[in-house]
Design a protein around this motif. Structure first.
Motif, PDB file in Angstrom:
ATOM      1  N   VAL A   1       0.820  -1.228   0.000  1.00 22.86           N
ATOM      2  CA  VAL A   1       0.000   0.000   0.000  1.00 22.86           C
ATOM      3  C   VAL A   1       0.848   1.269   0.000  1.00 22.86           C
ATOM      4  O   VAL A   1       0.391   2.318  -0.450  1.00 22.86           O
ATOM      5  N   PHE A   2       2.082   1.167   0.483  1.00 16.88           N
ATOM      6  CA  PHE A   2       2.880   2.391   0.593  1.00 16.88           C
ATOM      7  C   PHE A   2       3.604   2.752  -0.693  1.00 16.88           C
ATOM      8  O   PHE A   2       4.385   3.695  -0.739  1.00 16.88           O
ATOM      9  N   ASN A   3       3.327   1.996  -1.735  1.00 14.77           N
ATOM     10  CA  ASN A   3       3.808   2.390  -3.055  1.00 14.77           C
ATOM     11  C   ASN A   3       2.827   3.325  -3.743  1.00 14.77           C
ATOM     12  O   ASN A   3       3.018   3.683  -4.902  1.00 14.77           O
ATOM     13  N   TYR A   4       1.769   3.689  -3.014  1.00 14.98           N
ATOM     14  CA  TYR A   4       0.811   4.658  -3.549  1.00 14.98           C
ATOM     15  C   TYR A   4       0.987   5.975  -2.811  1.00 14.98           C
ATOM     16  O   TYR A   4       1.340   5.990  -1.627  1.00 14.98           O
ATOM     17  N   PRO A   5       0.738   7.092  -3.500  1.00 19.58           N
ATOM     18  CA  PRO A   5       0.955   8.391  -2.865  1.00 19.58           C
ATOM     19  C   PRO A   5      -0.247   8.866  -2.039  1.00 19.58           C
ATOM     20  O   PRO A   5      -1.362   8.408  -2.254  1.00 19.58           O
ATOM     21  N   ALA A   6       0.015   9.754  -1.088  1.00 19.02           N
ATOM     22  CA  ALA A   6      -1.060  10.425  -0.344  1.00 19.02           C
ATOM     23  C   ALA A   6      -1.261  11.790  -0.998  1.00 19.02           C
ATOM     24  O   ALA A   6      -0.580  12.747  -0.659  1.00 19.02           O
TER      25      ALA A   6
ATOM     26  N   GLY B   1       6.483  -1.727  -9.972  1.00 17.92           N
ATOM     27  CA  GLY B   1       5.793  -0.916 -10.977  1.00 17.92           C
ATOM     28  C   GLY B   1       4.821   0.111 -10.434  1.00 17.92           C
ATOM     29  O   GLY B   1       4.086   0.740 -11.202  1.00 17.92           O
ATOM     30  N   GLY B   2       4.773   0.304  -9.129  1.00 17.36           N
ATOM     31  CA  GLY B   2       3.809   1.254  -8.562  1.00 17.36           C
ATOM     32  C   GLY B   2       4.261   2.690  -8.714  1.00 17.36           C
ATOM     33  O   GLY B   2       5.412   2.947  -9.061  1.00 17.36           O
ATOM     34  N   PRO B   3       3.348   3.624  -8.420  1.00 15.21           N
ATOM     35  CA  PRO B   3       3.680   5.040  -8.620  1.00 15.21           C
ATOM     36  C   PRO B   3       4.802   5.548  -7.706  1.00 15.21           C
ATOM     37  O   PRO B   3       5.473   6.524  -8.047  1.00 15.21           O
ATOM     38  N   CYS B   4       5.016   4.920  -6.566  1.00 13.11           N
ATOM     39  CA  CYS B   4       5.998   5.493  -5.629  1.00 13.11           C
ATOM     40  C   CYS B   4       7.140   4.555  -5.251  1.00 13.11           C
ATOM     41  O   CYS B   4       7.966   4.921  -4.412  1.00 13.11           O
ATOM     42  N   ASN B   5       7.218   3.351  -5.829  1.00 12.23           N
ATOM     43  CA  ASN B   5       8.268   2.413  -5.405  1.00 12.23           C
ATOM     44  C   ASN B   5       9.656   3.058  -5.451  1.00 12.23           C
ATOM     45  O   ASN B   5      10.417   2.998  -4.483  1.00 12.23           O
ATOM     46  N   ALA B   6       9.958   3.669  -6.603  1.00 12.08           N
ATOM     47  CA  ALA B   6      11.305   4.223  -6.798  1.00 12.08           C
ATOM     48  C   ALA B   6      11.573   5.342  -5.797  1.00 12.08           C
ATOM     49  O   ALA B   6      12.650   5.423  -5.208  1.00 12.08           O
TER      50      ALA B   6
END
Lengths: 123, 329
Positions: free
Chosen positions: B128-133, B292-297
């Motif tokens: 879940v933390f690979n997504y942004p707030a 591949g998530g929006p925030c992994n990198a």
């Protein structure tokens, strides 16, 4: 460059491939075992460990980690390497036998004797 | 927050106990069956150690990485009180990581190795933390519903067999109860507020619902591998059971606020007593967990920067005569 939603991170201008050298042994220091006392009069009880470069910082980290909700009045820290512990494999050293009733309060039945004496000497 | 370790269900069960001393294994299993805890120096099967290290370590990483999307909002939280509360919550989460790393360390993996595996991407953390707030409302939904999911997981795992992990989780669960109330209070404030606030919290819920459904992981395969992990009290509940428990506890609370959950099929099945829902998109889950998530990198790059920036301070404090020994409990 990382285009973060977080303005603080955006300002840092971090590259995505900012590879760093791996952390080496002792980067996180040695550990201290932490004991806290909930209130005056209580025993100090072991609550966990902290990694710290010295005892002063171990006390500081111990307070942050284990005294966060006002549950301590005092803490001790001891280097893990200075603790000597018994082995769980040797747990049988704590076992005892029923014949050791002589060192338990329950091993002494004085009332039985008193009642018997009273009964016999009633007349 | 945040424990939902991912145990690979494809490993062959037979390999799990191959080469173990059958007498020691029987004693070990009997101890667990009696409800006794396993302590660090006890004999344990190699696979038990390996699975626990992986699980506890991932849980620790999730706490560290989870602090990032929430930490983003500390400076922009509405009002002084919420800034203080969010700061306390994020501090708690980082403290939880330390408790968990300590528990994993007792099994023989050093904290340096765990951090190295996190920042090189070798170890996983909660997806879940690979997504942004995106907005403040996202931070509120995380604090309420992701923490709620984590509590369900942690309360279950706190009854597991490994002493140090249980002790860490007991302490963690106490602090999580504040996070949950804090998150709920924030969501209620937005949901009972102005139309703009309601819109904001609805949008955040819509964004976070799929990751929330992913949170407990895909259905467990019914395999002898899972059976052994359950017998060893490493895995305490199936992913589906935990997801059902979450839905049971929180869907009514979400609906109470008049918010819409973006799943037309979500309803309690009166016959089975369980919740029906649209099967989450597990391809998306795998895509994100594999980078591949929006925030992994961003998450890992930020961690690397932090490690690198603090390194000289730690080096300056290190005394040459220090020696590491494995912590006791």
């Amino acid at each position: 460059m990382i285009n973060s939603l977080d303005p603080r991170i955006k300002r840092e201008q971090i590259n995505e491939d900012n590879t760093i050298a791996p952390l080496t042994e002792m980067d996180q220091f040695e550990t201290y075992e932490v004991f806290h006392q909930k209130k005056r009069g209580d025993q100090h009880v072991h609550v966990g460990i902290v990694h710290a470069p010295n005892a002063e910082m171990a006390l500081l980290f111990g307070k942050e980690q284990f005294g966060r909700r006002g549950l301590s009045v005092n803490i001790w820290v001891v280097k893990t390497s200075n603790v000597f512990a018994s082995d769980y494999d040797d747990a049988d050293i704590f076992e005892t036998v029923p014949e050791k009733q002589y060192r338990e309060a329950g091993g002494y039945k004085v009332m039985d004797k008193i009642n018997k004496y009273k009964k016999e000497n009633k007349a | 927050m945040y424990g939902n370790a991912y145990i690979d269900p494809n490993e062959k069960a037979n390999a799990m106990i191959a080469g173990e001393d059958p007498i020691k294994l029987a004693e070990f299993e009997a101890r667990i069956a009696r409800g006794e805890k396993i302590e660090p120096k006890d004999w344990m099967p190699k696979e038990y150690r390996k699975q626990l290290i992986r699980m506890i370590e991932q849980h620790g990483h999730s706490e560290i990485i989870g602090a990032l999307p929430e930490g983003t909002w500390i400076t922009r939280a509405p009002g002084f009180k919420r800034k203080l509360a969010l700061m306390a919550k994020v501090q708690d989460e980082v403290g939880h990581a330390q408790l968990l790393y300590s528990a994993a360390e007792t099994l023989g993996k050093s904290r340096e190795d765990m951090i190295n595996d996190l920042i090189t991407g070798k170890s996983k953390y909660s997806n879940v933390f690979n997504y942004p707030a995106y907005t403040w409302a996202d931070a509120c939904i995380i604090a309420w519903l992701i923490d709620a999911g984590a509590i369900i997981n942690q309360v279950a795992n706190a009854k597991g067999s490994y002493g140090p992990y249980c002790r860490a989780l007991d302490r963690i669960c106490t602090e999580e109860s504040f996070h949950l109330k804090y998150g709920h209070d924030n969501v209620v404030t937005l949901a009972t507020g102005t139309p703009t606030q309601r819109k904001m919290v609805q949008e955040a819920l819509t964004r976070w619902w799929p990751p929330i459904m992913h949170f407990f992981g895909p259905s467990d395969k019914i395999s002898s591998h899972t059976e052994i992990l359950m017998r060893w009290k490493v895995k305490m509940a199936s992913n589906d059971d935990m997801r059902q428990q979450f839905l049971n506890m929180y869907v009514p609370k979400i609906w109470d606020l008049g918010l819409v959950i973006p799943d037309a099929n979500l309803k309690k099945n009166e016959e089975t007593g369980k919740w029906d829902y649209t099967e989450p998109d597990w391809d998306e889950f795998k895509r994100v967990i594999n980078g591949g998530g929006p925030c992994n990198a961003e998450r890992l790059a930020v961690r690397r920067m932090a490690e690198e920036k603090g390194r000289w301070v730690r080096a300056a404090l290190l005394r040459k005569d220090e020696k590491y020994v494995t912590p006791l409990a």
